[in-house]
Design an enzyme around this catalytic site. Sequence first.
Site, PDB file in Angstrom:
ATOM      1  N   ASN A   1      53.443  41.197  53.359  1.00  0.00           N
ATOM      2  CA  ASN A   1      52.965  40.664  52.078  1.00  0.00           C
ATOM      3  C   ASN A   1      54.163  39.977  51.422  1.00  0.00           C
ATOM      4  O   ASN A   1      55.053  40.639  50.880  1.00  0.00           O
ATOM      5  CB  ASN A   1      52.446  41.826  51.224  1.00  0.00           C
TER       6      ASN A   1
ATOM      7  N   ARG B   1      49.138  39.053  54.269  1.00  0.00           N
ATOM      8  CA  ARG B   1      48.364  38.882  53.049  1.00  0.00           C
ATOM      9  C   ARG B   1      48.636  37.472  52.540  1.00  0.00           C
ATOM     10  O   ARG B   1      49.788  37.099  52.316  1.00  0.00           O
ATOM     11  CB  ARG B   1      48.785  39.886  51.996  1.00  0.00           C
TER      12      ARG B   1
ATOM     13  N   HIS C   1      42.460  39.306  44.440  1.00  0.00           N
ATOM     14  CA  HIS C   1      42.400  40.758  44.717  1.00  0.00           C
ATOM     15  C   HIS C   1      41.211  41.106  45.621  1.00  0.00           C
ATOM     16  O   HIS C   1      40.755  42.248  45.639  1.00  0.00           O
ATOM     17  CB  HIS C   1      42.218  41.596  43.423  1.00  0.00           C
TER      18      HIS C   1
ATOM     19  N   ARG D   1      50.036  38.708  31.653  1.00  0.00           N
ATOM     20  CA  ARG D   1      49.130  37.544  31.592  1.00  0.00           C
ATOM     21  C   ARG D   1      48.097  37.738  30.492  1.00  0.00           C
ATOM     22  O   ARG D   1      47.568  38.828  30.318  1.00  0.00           O
ATOM     23  CB  ARG D   1      48.390  37.370  32.918  1.00  0.00           C
TER      24      ARG D   1
ATOM     25  N   GLU E   1      45.055  47.868  50.413  1.00  0.00           N
ATOM     26  CA  GLU E   1      44.893  46.505  50.924  1.00  0.00           C
ATOM     27  C   GLU E   1      45.537  46.350  52.294  1.00  0.00           C
ATOM     28  O   GLU E   1      45.028  45.645  53.158  1.00  0.00           O
ATOM     29  CB  GLU E   1      45.521  45.505  49.938  1.00  0.00           C
TER      30      GLU E   1
END
Length: 399
Positions: free
Chosen positions: A7, A90, A179, A240, A385
């Site tokens: 990742n 990923r 996601h 964010r 994940e």
Amino acid sequence: MKILVLNAGSSSLKYQLFNMETGNVLAKGTCERIGAGGAITHKVPGRDNFYEEPDFKNHGAALKTVLELLVSKEHRVIEDVNEIDAVGHRVAHGGAKCRQSTKVTESVIKYLETIVPINPLHGPPAIAGIKACTELMPSVPQVAVFDTSFYSDMEDFRYVYPIPYDFYENDKIRRYGFHGTSHRYVSAEVARVIGRPIEELKIVTCHLGNGSSITAVDGGKAIDTSMGFTPQEGIAMGTRSGTVDPTVVTYLMKTKGYTAQEVEDILNKKSGLLGVSGISNDCRNIAEAAAEGNYRAQLAMKILINGIKKYIGSYVAEMNGIDALVFTAGIGENQMDIRREVCKNMSYLGIEIDEDKNANFERGVPFNITKSGARVQTWIIPTDEEYMIANDTKRLAFE
Ligand code: ADP
């Protein structure tokens, strides 16, 4: 079979080596500060963690160190790099074309390069990670798993923004969703623990971490999601803003003279929980300050909780009710106060949690926090994940 999952972030490279026969993680770690010094933390279950500060000029240098560590005398978990059967990456963005996890080919890499403009932060490091593997392990098949691909079945009216249609057709401006690998994993997992086929279930999955998104999953397919063209849309996150009136952007530019980049930085890096609280992007610090009576910390928490509620409510409306609600990721798995407040006053929708179970939950395993008799099952499901990426890689690498 052994699968290495990578990742790659802009200055980091996370990795996990799986033994697919047992499902165990043989080793995992993180390379940080790539391009600006370097640090690696390497973890092997049952052994002391290893930390070093080598010079990582680029992602290739970091990967080289990882491969050396995996076979090194002191930290070895495999005898030879050739034991790695496949690598799974990923990749945050698959654009309009990469709609499913896919084996990496020259043409996949070329396509990913063309969509860097809509994926400027995550695209280049992901491509660098893939190229580093091609160079260091040329005969090992690679698979790319996209955060966006879970959303490839969304209907057009849920992903086309109500702006001039040309921007969708010519500029590919649309909702992509992110996601996806996490939402795909936890929705499958909740179906498994409930003991019903996912095809029968309507589920809302709340991935609440530093970045947060909420997804509506109907019959195993994601039908709607809170993140959009970028991971900026949706609920308030660590730094964010999530969704704000777009005119705020132009107003700030016009009245304060900010450049586009400056406003983007404000909304991406200085907003959300950090921006409102002025304390931290970390929910733990904000919860602590809120408990001590800090107004702005309390406000940040309320904004977050209200945002989550609104998405759950809208997805319940879109799917005409739900069977299961899932909390996952750092906040979802750990912050019982947020789960409690989100689920408060939702009995109309069938959502009621057992306060005792919610407070005394077991970490690291799927945990049912449903109040006895509630119509909707509410679960904490730890996301994984990397395992999902390893599984897709196993399935696709040798096709
Ligand atoms: P990322 O999106 O970077 O993967 P995480 O999923 O790790 O983020 O989530 C980070 C958030 O989760 C932070 O706001 C943090 O406060 C919260 N969090 C992580 N671990 C815990 C914990 N043990 N207890 C409470 N909150 C936690």
